[in-house]
Design an enzyme around this catalytic site. Sequence first.
Site, mmCIF file in Angstrom:
data_model
loop_
_atom_site.group_PDB
_atom_site.id
_atom_site.type_symbol
_atom_site.label_atom_id
_atom_site.label_comp_id
_atom_site.label_asym_id
_atom_site.label_seq_id
_atom_site.Cartn_x
_atom_site.Cartn_y
_atom_site.Cartn_z
ATOM 1 N N CYS A 85 -4.788 -0.229 -7.352
ATOM 2 C CA CYS A 85 -3.637 -0.626 -6.541
ATOM 3 C C CYS A 85 -3.605 -2.128 -6.268
ATOM 4 O O CYS A 85 -2.558 -2.761 -6.369
ATOM 5 C CB CYS A 85 -3.606 0.167 -5.236
ATOM 6 S SG CYS A 85 -4.991 -0.135 -4.125
ATOM 7 N N CYS A 144 -3.164 7.577 -1.814
ATOM 8 C CA CYS A 144 -4.444 7.717 -2.518
ATOM 9 C C CYS A 144 -5.509 8.369 -1.645
ATOM 10 O O CYS A 144 -6.407 9.035 -2.156
ATOM 11 C CB CYS A 144 -4.987 6.352 -2.942
ATOM 12 S SG CYS A 144 -3.758 5.309 -3.684
ATOM 13 N N GLU A 187 -0.646 1.573 9.193
ATOM 14 C CA GLU A 187 -1.852 2.246 9.639
ATOM 15 C C GLU A 187 -1.708 2.606 11.111
ATOM 16 O O GLU A 187 -1.017 1.902 11.846
ATOM 17 C CB GLU A 187 -3.081 1.370 9.376
ATOM 18 C CG GLU A 187 -3.405 1.396 7.872
ATOM 19 C CD GLU A 187 -4.334 0.333 7.406
ATOM 20 O OE1 GLU A 187 -5.415 0.690 6.938
ATOM 21 O OE2 GLU A 187 -3.975 -0.840 7.509
ATOM 22 N N HIS A 217 -12.581 6.102 -3.446
ATOM 23 C CA HIS A 217 -11.614 5.201 -2.834
ATOM 24 C C HIS A 217 -11.881 3.744 -3.244
ATOM 25 O O HIS A 217 -10.969 2.936 -3.337
ATOM 26 C CB HIS A 217 -11.621 5.377 -1.322
ATOM 27 C CG HIS A 217 -10.316 5.036 -0.682
ATOM 28 N ND1 HIS A 217 -9.109 5.446 -1.201
ATOM 29 C CD2 HIS A 217 -9.998 4.291 0.414
ATOM 30 C CE1 HIS A 217 -8.124 4.985 -0.447
ATOM 31 N NE2 HIS A 217 -8.643 4.270 0.532
ATOM 32 N N THR A 237 -4.120 5.182 7.318
ATOM 33 C CA THR A 237 -3.113 4.693 6.386
ATOM 34 C C THR A 237 -2.111 5.787 6.047
ATOM 35 O O THR A 237 -2.487 6.851 5.553
ATOM 36 C CB THR A 237 -3.796 4.232 5.089
ATOM 37 O OG1 THR A 237 -4.800 3.282 5.427
ATOM 38 C CG2 THR A 237 -2.803 3.616 4.134
ATOM 39 N N TYR A 275 -9.151 0.961 -5.358
ATOM 40 C CA TYR A 275 -8.801 -0.443 -5.120
ATOM 41 C C TYR A 275 -8.811 -1.268 -6.397
ATOM 42 O O TYR A 275 -8.206 -2.346 -6.441
ATOM 43 C CB TYR A 275 -9.763 -1.050 -4.086
ATOM 44 C CG TYR A 275 -9.393 -0.689 -2.676
ATOM 45 C CD1 TYR A 275 -9.296 0.648 -2.291
ATOM 46 C CD2 TYR A 275 -9.129 -1.649 -1.733
ATOM 47 C CE1 TYR A 275 -8.949 0.986 -0.997
ATOM 48 C CE2 TYR A 275 -8.784 -1.322 -0.434
ATOM 49 C CZ TYR A 275 -8.698 0.002 -0.073
ATOM 50 O OH TYR A 275 -8.345 0.320 1.201
ATOM 51 N N CYS A 295 0.862 -1.173 0.000
ATOM 52 C CA CYS A 295 0.000 0.000 0.000
ATOM 53 C C CYS A 295 0.904 1.229 0.000
ATOM 54 O O CYS A 295 1.727 1.395 0.895
ATOM 55 C CB CYS A 295 -0.875 -0.021 1.247
ATOM 56 S SG CYS A 295 -1.851 1.471 1.445
ATOM 57 N N GLU A 342 -7.066 -5.148 4.187
ATOM 58 C CA GLU A 342 -7.404 -3.816 3.682
ATOM 59 C C GLU A 342 -8.314 -3.915 2.450
ATOM 60 O O GLU A 342 -9.192 -3.085 2.251
ATOM 61 C CB GLU A 342 -6.115 -3.089 3.331
ATOM 62 C CG GLU A 342 -6.267 -1.593 3.179
ATOM 63 C CD GLU A 342 -4.916 -0.950 2.888
ATOM 64 O OE1 GLU A 342 -4.056 -0.985 3.784
ATOM 65 O OE2 GLU A 342 -4.724 -0.449 1.767
#
Lengths: 483, 483, 483, 483
Positions: free
Chosen positions: D297, D101, D255, D290, D188, D294, D97, D445
């Site tokens: 990424c 973003c 995180e 968001h 994050t 996903y 990660c 996640e």
Amino acid sequence: MKRDEYVESLKEKNMDVYVMGEKVEDTITHPIIEPSLNSVGMTYEMAQEEEYEELMTATSSLTGKKINRFTHIHQSTDDLIKKVKMQRLLGQKTASCFQRCVGMDAANAMFSTTFECDQAHGTNYHERFTKYWEMVQENDWVVDGAMTDPKGDRGKSPSQQSDPDMYLRVVERREDGIVVRGAKAHQTGMVNSHEVMVMPTVAMKEADKNYAVAFSVSVDTPGILMIYGRQSCDTRKLEPNADIDLGNKQFGGHEALVVFEDVFVPNERIFMDGEYDFSGMLVERFASYHRQSYGGCKCGVGDVLIGATALSAEYNGVAKASHIKDKIIEMNHLNETLYSCGIACSCQGKKTASGNYYVDTLLANVCKQNVTRFPYEISRLAEDIAGGLMVTLPSQLDFDNPELRPYIDKYLKGIDGVSTEDRMRILRLIENMTLGAAAVGYRTESMHGAGSPQAQRVMIARQANVEHKKECAKKIAGIKEGS
Amino acid sequence: MKRDEYVESLKEKNMDVYVMGEKVEDTITHPIIEPSLNSVGMTYEMAQEEEYEELMTATSSLTGKKINRFTHIHQSTDDLIKKVKMQRLLGQKTASCFQRCVGMDAANAMFSTTFECDQAHGTNYHERFTKYWEMVQENDWVVDGAMTDPKGDRGKSPSQQSDPDMYLRVVERREDGIVVRGAKAHQTGMVNSHEVMVMPTVAMKEADKNYAVAFSVSVDTPGILMIYGRQSCDTRKLEPNADIDLGNKQFGGHEALVVFEDVFVPNERIFMDGEYDFSGMLVERFASYHRQSYGGCKCGVGDVLIGATALSAEYNGVAKASHIKDKIIEMNHLNETLYSCGIACSCQGKKTASGNYYVDTLLANVCKQNVTRFPYEISRLAEDIAGGLMVTLPSQLDFDNPELRPYIDKYLKGIDGVSTEDRMRILRLIENMTLGAAAVGYRTESMHGAGSPQAQRVMIARQANVEHKKECAKKIAGIKEGS
Amino acid sequence: MKRDEYVESLKEKNMDVYVMGEKVEDTITHPIIEPSLNSVGMTYEMAQEEEYEELMTATSSLTGKKINRFTHIHQSTDDLIKKVKMQRLLGQKTASCFQRCVGMDAANAMFSTTFECDQAHGTNYHERFTKYWEMVQENDWVVDGAMTDPKGDRGKSPSQQSDPDMYLRVVERREDGIVVRGAKAHQTGMVNSHEVMVMPTVAMKEADKNYAVAFSVSVDTPGILMIYGRQSCDTRKLEPNADIDLGNKQFGGHEALVVFEDVFVPNERIFMDGEYDFSGMLVERFASYHRQSYGGCKCGVGDVLIGATALSAEYNGVAKASHIKDKIIEMNHLNETLYSCGIACSCQGKKTASGNYYVDTLLANVCKQNVTRFPYEISRLAEDIAGGLMVTLPSQLDFDNPELRPYIDKYLKGIDGVSTEDRMRILRLIENMTLGAAAVGYRTESMHGAGSPQAQRVMIARQANVEHKKECAKKIAGIKEGS
Amino acid sequence: MKRDEYVESLKEKNMDVYVMGEKVEDTITHPIIEPSLNSVGMTYEMAQEEEYEELMTATSSLTGKKINRFTHIHQSTDDLIKKVKMQRLLGQKTASCFQRCVGMDAANAMFSTTFECDQAHGTNYHERFTKYWEMVQENDWVVDGAMTDPKGDRGKSPSQQSDPDMYLRVVERREDGIVVRGAKAHQTGMVNSHEVMVMPTVAMKEADKNYAVAFSVSVDTPGILMIYGRQSCDTRKLEPNADIDLGNKQFGGHEALVVFEDVFVPNERIFMDGEYDFSGMLVERFASYHRQSYGGCKCGVGDVLIGATALSAEYNGVAKASHIKDKIIEMNHLNETLYSCGIACSCQGKKTASGNYYVDTLLANVCKQNVTRFPYEISRLAEDIAGGLMVTLPSQLDFDNPELRPYIDKYLKGIDGVSTEDRMRILRLIENMTLGAAAVGYRTESMHGAGSPQAQRVMIARQANVEHKKECAKKIAGIKEGS
């Protein structure tokens, strides 16, 4: 062309068609064929409606005229996306296979392949095809795209078969054209078409040269024989006053076995003859366009099934049960995943050397691979929610019997305010789509149309660039170059 | 009773049956009914064969005589296991629903429930039922177990419905018996049965007291009306020389809507009347036995589908392709998982207070829950391997047409050494099981028979003892008692 | 043997063990090893408890004495079922791999294989093994069953490897015994064992004769070296006051790479030496018993995960949300399906020629195949319900810091009445089972222990009798014999 | 800003961070934090590379200058698509990660929501935000988007909690700004950020007015405390010479629990204060952006896992086994399905009233819903192919021990030509992604980031327009209007 003009134009065709063992005198009014004609008819009817104009029509790149999008040579990724949206829309309106995509997909594949073949071989197929296709656009014809040969023993190549006709081939070459023999199986919408465009069904090698042939002819060319494939519940359409039991009275699809018994093809209609090294390209491009198509049409059909399922829950009085709501969410989720794949492979399309737009091959195959799975799960969920009554309902003939009707009306009623007849109609529609005539399109065609699942897996393996992924992994893992 | 004696014995019944809107004069020879009769017939025929004696027969706990296992009151977990094996065997022989399990499952549930009801309420239902069931064993009758009411608005209890007859109920009590009104939906095998045993369909409260009724009567008792449910492709059986297109010519199943229009039930045939606090037990026990059953019969049907699929691959020349082999492994894996569940809930069965054996409730529900999923996936894999031809094949009438036959024979041939006809037969069998008449049994009935999926989930929630699992977790996590 | 006696007895072993690069002086107290010792310890501790006596102990068929069931030679299907139940129970108590099954499964496979080998070859391995195993029962030893060789290039047989030691082999034959060299990977519980029983890992041909060797020796035999495999989160056990972050403080499992550097095996401890034609039988039987085992232990571990997940939902205040309840039902459903498979392959077991009982091979493979899938889905559902906090929680060291604790206590609290610490404990337990040390056992071992998924698929293909299913299908389809 | 400048700029921040119970003096060099810093660093580093310029940079709509795309306000669907492609690229480069973003997604949601809020309420948040964001672009800052409150009892609204701080809220209003208290969980990349932008976490009603607050402050604003969340295998980074065992030595994610202890926010940094009727819009828009992310990424990370898995098969000598190839196809298929969803929701984006582009909400939720499933199945397949050695490998410390190394080198070798070390590296990378530190990002996640699965289902239910689908179904079924 308006819907009526389309129907009129078909009447002029003198097709050799058999249904249930009998020669069909009039394909337009045959009760088993009619619903499938209606589906194709919708591609004309909706093109006339202002509301749908943007999706249903396009400006021809060949003539500059406004044409039906089903005859369009795609000029942009936006065209590719609109194609998918048009297909979803028609799926929603017909809950069936509307059959006209095959020709559109074949044309776009032929357009770019002939161009590249000409460049390699100095042939002039592209010009021939372009002229031909202008005529198709001008006349707003339905063209059946014919790819799948019977194949005989799948373990053998065309030239290895014990019967050389198991793949369609050139049996004679004349000055003015060629004579072909063979057959094409599963020909979607053939009986409702004006023309048939034939393509080879696999990538070929030199030994199979005579099988590397592509061309177009009218569907009533001498030597062409069609045998209508039977579908689940097809003869319900022949029953007296058939209505409720059909589920979908107005629309349907069909597929036929088409025999080419020494059919003559004039030179100007030949688009490949022996250039076996381009058979693979043609197959792959057609297949990819057609795999994209399924990300549109099957979603539209799925929309109807979702709607019918939600209604069946409502009529049962369980629409608010949490497990019902959750299953309908799941149906939507799966259906929209298919749509996402259809959109993505369109949006990521690229311009070909010939100038038209081609879908992203990897994503188109991923799209179709999902289509071989999700409609089955959507159907399963529909059957779950609909309940067993869907397959134990009395027939419409029982319902029409005045002695039985009161019992059926009384005992098969759902919630207040909804008639037993309406409840039966919705359950029959779900039956139609999951077990009946439309299941052939929604399930089996989702599985095998545009290539069986394994065909997509082979393409995914080829396109997924695992080598690059290995390099990424090596770098992350700290593995030195060269090891 | 031998198969022929069974058929003879049915002729004496004067049933009120309608099929496709018309009253049936002779249920034995009606072409739509006959295949389902043949399936039940196999439960008699095979009981005569020495090879199958151990599975098909048992020694009656009531009379000490040798009886058909379908009338047996289970005396051990071994009996429960043999039941499952018998069902798998019959599934393999008929590729259909053989309909006779419902009565067996109803009887075993009734046996223990009446015993416990008598203990609680001082009634004498158990004795009545036992006497009745001795007669069933003696006469080797088929008994339809009738549970599912039409239910109307599922959001309402029996007594809350706007029409009080949406659940079957007592409308009159006389000295010598009761009069009942209502209907039972989806009655499997009713038309091939001698008797019908009625049970309530849900756990009830005091307000629903008149709905808490169980009894048995002959299927031709005045006031009983049956309307035969239509199935996918049912009328193919009516086509001239119907054979290939049926897929399974000999066997089938059926379900009917059965109306009880003020039917009189004599006292000695009443097994519950108002003891609403035992309706839940009866429903749960019947359902659990019947959920076990599906771990047998559906595996047997699945075996035939696996075999047919393997043959279709062979006939296509692809039997050795790795993806084909892998899919057949998956089909077997799923099918044997179902069987494992059927065996497990049997093997873990327990003796009831009445002395007969009852399955493990949790595992029986787990079994059925899997049955609502795996046959769908097995069917999907079958359709994958079979190929699209399964739904685009010409009809038998085309094949019988001497002008068309050569083309069909030529072009639809698979590997050498297998006739086109045999290839068609196998594809039609797969169609029959995945989309046709048998799909009703293999798919929809797997979903809803013995209770829809959510019914099993409710039972799993109740039986899974999550509280104990929480205690285990707390101990491992180091959480103190009481927190 | 009591738990303490077991621990004492291990102290006498002078094992050559390395953990994290260092030689271990005392395996009993090493913080990384200790939890796995505790798991094995439970097989002793619980055998002492009256409540569990029936499951945990048995009467030896060799000596007539009461023994720990982990050393039992199964005498009935009831023994096979009890084995599965014992394993589920221990899974519930340890939430870990308790390691002692491998020896039990190896012994039962060896018992019947040596018998049949002796009959074929006139060897006397069965007597040797029986004497040896009496000693094991007498001393209540833990025996590591060692099968998996490193295998090197999987595409090559043992004798084709570039390094001949990639499969364990006989390098020297002396009058009094043999000398072996090689290694065994993934040795579960080796460090907590008294003995190791070595078996070949694949069916072999004549060229691999020297690899067809089976024997038992003490774990501290000269030449045996163990390197402890690292697990996810293993070093948390080394952190100061480690407790909460461990999730499961008390129990664990382990696996080791075990090197046999020219180890001498005396004749009386050799159970196979060159009878390559029996290597396949030994492998298959061991694997089948061990595949059955997973239908027990993994369900028990799954029970704890279900309990922990249900608690996490409760602590979050969402236990009554319908989607949460539904997911917990699904977890139970999957877990009980595994259990059903474990029970079914036991219940359908058969007596071997040697007299002990062997599981149903097909169903045992089906069982394990499901184990390679369902724990992953159960874990996914656990992670879904637990929420993201499971992987973003502060460490226990943060919680122990008095400046930070008030913030953690305040902000990570769930519902009233549950302490933040308890919430953390449950989340850490779920982490432990899905991502941490126990995930190695619950996920990866479920995948590969007792053979990777493909190994089961090969067995299912062999055992599923598709030929018989084809015959059933032909009969139904009306295909003539011989075609 | 170049990577080094970024790192320098962070040094100026005086953050209050705790890791493993201890206050961190230097976040830049802390071994547990460093890999996550490196991931963010890649967003700077790659923006400097010409090859990636088109994806990594954009022209600011606010200033006309070239900016890092992570700070871009999207101006077209093409921008939305490039965002997804940039994310996939970074996933491939970091296998982690990369954290940046969240701020990008928050900014785009804030941009349009403040605009619409201003129109409705006459506030001037949009201008404030725009000025602020110009500064972010100018300085090329990393902004942590902070949404998730601890939530306490999920069954209660913010104002119903027993502790009023379980959702972050305004505790004081001053002339020059507000004072807030509360916490944000799972933040994050917080420790690698310059700024934090806080948003409410749910749609709110009037009673929760004080919780409807959005603002930005520097991460070192007094009152902000961060507690670093622990991850699976985090402390391996602290081991001597840690390399192989890390799997991914260079990159990671993190995180943190972030406490806001009476933090002052000046007026010009407040973007919502009490306009509870816009909290839902802000949440929904942020979540949708968001959820789109996903689809980029996680595919990039998946690419690395696919590559690593393919290498592990190669090193084992099984790369050509058909079941291995098939599983790698499946991994690619699933991964590309995710990507298709990411692309589709971008391509179907629409312009908002404020002028920036917003994704298609339905498809973005469908995208994320698939992300909650497929990475789990991809991981399962990776573990299947990798083999058990992945979790039983000796530690690097063993490998570094000269006595043990020869044994490890010898026995853990795969095919010739590949070093044991490289094989270990690949297996450790797979472990890292499926069980270790990166599994936190790739699995958990994927499940909970941007909202847990049920949150997407609620959105799908709202957006799927089932009413329209019902109308389609009624029309097809022949149900009259109004019924």
